[in-house]
Design an enzyme around this catalytic site. Structure first.
Site, PDB file in Angstrom:
ATOM      1  N   ALA A  57      31.082  87.185 -35.833  1.00 24.71           N
ATOM      2  CA  ALA A  57      31.005  85.398 -36.589  1.00 24.71           C
ATOM      3  C   ALA A  57      32.316  85.321 -37.163  1.00 24.71           C
ATOM      4  O   ALA A  57      33.005  84.220 -36.567  1.00 24.71           O
ATOM      5  CB  ALA A  57      29.562  85.243 -37.296  1.00 24.71           C
ATOM      6  N   GLY A  63      36.250  98.498 -41.869  1.00 20.10           N
ATOM      7  CA  GLY A  63      36.763  99.204 -40.743  1.00 20.10           C
ATOM      8  C   GLY A  63      38.046 100.342 -42.007  1.00 20.10           C
ATOM      9  O   GLY A  63      37.269 100.388 -43.770  1.00 20.10           O
ATOM     10  N   LYS A 104      45.107  87.904 -45.459  1.00 18.92           N
ATOM     11  CA  LYS A 104      45.157  89.454 -43.791  1.00 18.92           C
ATOM     12  C   LYS A 104      44.941  88.072 -42.930  1.00 18.92           C
ATOM     13  O   LYS A 104      45.956  88.837 -41.673  1.00 18.92           O
ATOM     14  CB  LYS A 104      43.977  89.153 -44.524  1.00 18.92           C
ATOM     15  CG  LYS A 104      43.859  90.728 -43.035  1.00 18.92           C
ATOM     16  CD  LYS A 104      42.307  91.225 -43.623  1.00 18.92           C
ATOM     17  CE  LYS A 104      42.655  92.132 -41.771  1.00 18.92           C
ATOM     18  NZ  LYS A 104      41.494  93.441 -41.533  1.00 18.92           N
ATOM     19  N   LYS A 111      35.589  86.696 -36.415  1.00 16.45           N
ATOM     20  CA  LYS A 111      36.316  86.628 -35.527  1.00 16.45           C
ATOM     21  C   LYS A 111      36.496  85.287 -34.174  1.00 16.45           C
ATOM     22  O   LYS A 111      37.374  84.160 -34.735  1.00 16.45           O
ATOM     23  CB  LYS A 111      35.990  87.237 -34.449  1.00 16.45           C
ATOM     24  CG  LYS A 111      36.620  88.536 -34.599  1.00 16.45           C
ATOM     25  CD  LYS A 111      36.844  89.663 -33.129  1.00 16.45           C
ATOM     26  CE  LYS A 111      36.885  91.491 -33.592  1.00 16.45           C
ATOM     27  NZ  LYS A 111      36.697  91.547 -32.797  1.00 16.45           N
ATOM     28  N   ASP A 143      40.833  98.717 -43.658  1.00 13.85           N
ATOM     29  CA  ASP A 143      41.547  98.261 -44.547  1.00 13.85           C
ATOM     30  C   ASP A 143      41.710  98.428 -45.934  1.00 13.85           C
ATOM     31  O   ASP A 143      42.728  98.300 -46.150  1.00 13.85           O
ATOM     32  CB  ASP A 143      40.096  96.760 -45.260  1.00 13.85           C
ATOM     33  CG  ASP A 143      40.647  95.430 -43.392  1.00 13.85           C
ATOM     34  OD1 ASP A 143      42.034  95.542 -42.835  1.00 13.85           O
ATOM     35  OD2 ASP A 143      39.713  94.669 -43.324  1.00 13.85           O
ATOM     36  N   ASP A 183      41.056  92.724 -28.286  1.00  9.55           N
ATOM     37  CA  ASP A 183      40.443  94.805 -28.634  1.00  9.55           C
ATOM     38  C   ASP A 183      40.976  95.298 -29.454  1.00  9.55           C
ATOM     39  O   ASP A 183      42.353  94.438 -29.493  1.00  9.55           O
ATOM     40  CB  ASP A 183      40.206  95.702 -27.166  1.00  9.55           C
ATOM     41  CG  ASP A 183      39.991  96.960 -27.282  1.00  9.55           C
ATOM     42  OD1 ASP A 183      38.973  97.063 -28.481  1.00  9.55           O
ATOM     43  OD2 ASP A 183      40.163  97.497 -27.219  1.00  9.55           O
TER      44      ASP A 183
END
Ligand code: ITT
Length: 200
Positions: free
Chosen positions: A11, A156, A178, A13, A158, A72
């Site tokens: 959500a 991930g 970010k 993204k 980060d 991706d």
């Protein structure tokens, strides 16, 4: 108004791309893949970010009859020859286990000095129409890898990627900070002219 599908069940993204399309003044209805639960996820059989993004975008455009966007992304570490790259989400063996992926990478790089800990996040964003027309754009966020994780934001890798010119990790940035510099933000913003051209 055109309906545009974003090939993700994430959500965040959808929210990020929706804001970018609105900033660009594009009158597009953006929906995530959750709007089409009957359509199965696509196997990411490509060997580059761009191939995988195009595979996902074409599959969704064909299946829904609407234009589709897919991305991706991953982390590319210079001293590892660009790995984990397209394998970033399953580097430790289990897809999506962010903690295990990060722990394994830190262990692999334990003896590598700061000067050689350069890396970047990469993202390919693809737009496909049901007739097969396609556009693909790539974005990068360059930085260096910390020895220990810091920050609780993001996901991930980060907590270990420190963007060039900043003293914080990506996990210590606000979502807005970010998005402004991220590989995904750059790729999505780079796709806007293609969306405007192909969807009017
Ligand atoms: P989809 O459901 O949209 O496919 P995903 O999480 O499976 O999302 P991504 O392509 O977004 O896959 O990212 C792949 C992996 O790369 C992700 O699991 C992280 O380990 C890493 N990655 C990508 N973008 C990142 C970011 O902005 N910050 C930290 N790690 C990131």
């Amino acid at each position: 108004m055109h309906r545009l599908i974003l090939a993700t069940r994430n959500a965040n993204k959808v929210t990020e791309l929706r804001a970018i399309l609105a900033d660009a003044g594009l009158d597009v209805e953006l929906v995530g893949a959750d709007a089409y639960p009957e359509i199965p996820d696509v196997k990411e059989t490509g060997v580059t970010f761009a191939e995988n993004a195009l595979l996902k975008a074409h599959a969704l455009a064909r299946a829904t009859g609407h234009p589709a966007v897919a991305d991706d992304s991953g982390l590319c570490v210079d001293v590892l020859g660009g790995a984990p790259g397209i394998f970033s989400a399953r580097w430790s063996g289990t897809h999506g286990d962010d903690q295990a992926n990060l722990d394994l990478l830190l262990a692999q790089l334990a003896d590598i000095a700061d000067a050689h800990r350069t890396a970047h996040f990469a993202c390919a964003a693809a737009l496909a129409l049901p007739d097969g027309t396609e556009r693909v754009v790539e974005g990068r966020l360059e930085g260096t890898l910390r020895h220990t994780p810091a920050g609780s934001g993001g996901f991930g890798y980060d907590p270990i990627l420190q963007p060039l010119g900043d003293s914080r990790t990506c996990a210590e940035l606000t979502p807005e900070e970010k998005n402004a510099i991220s590989h995904r933000g750059k790729a999505f913003r780079g796709l806007v002219p293609g969306v405007r051209e192909l969807l009017g």
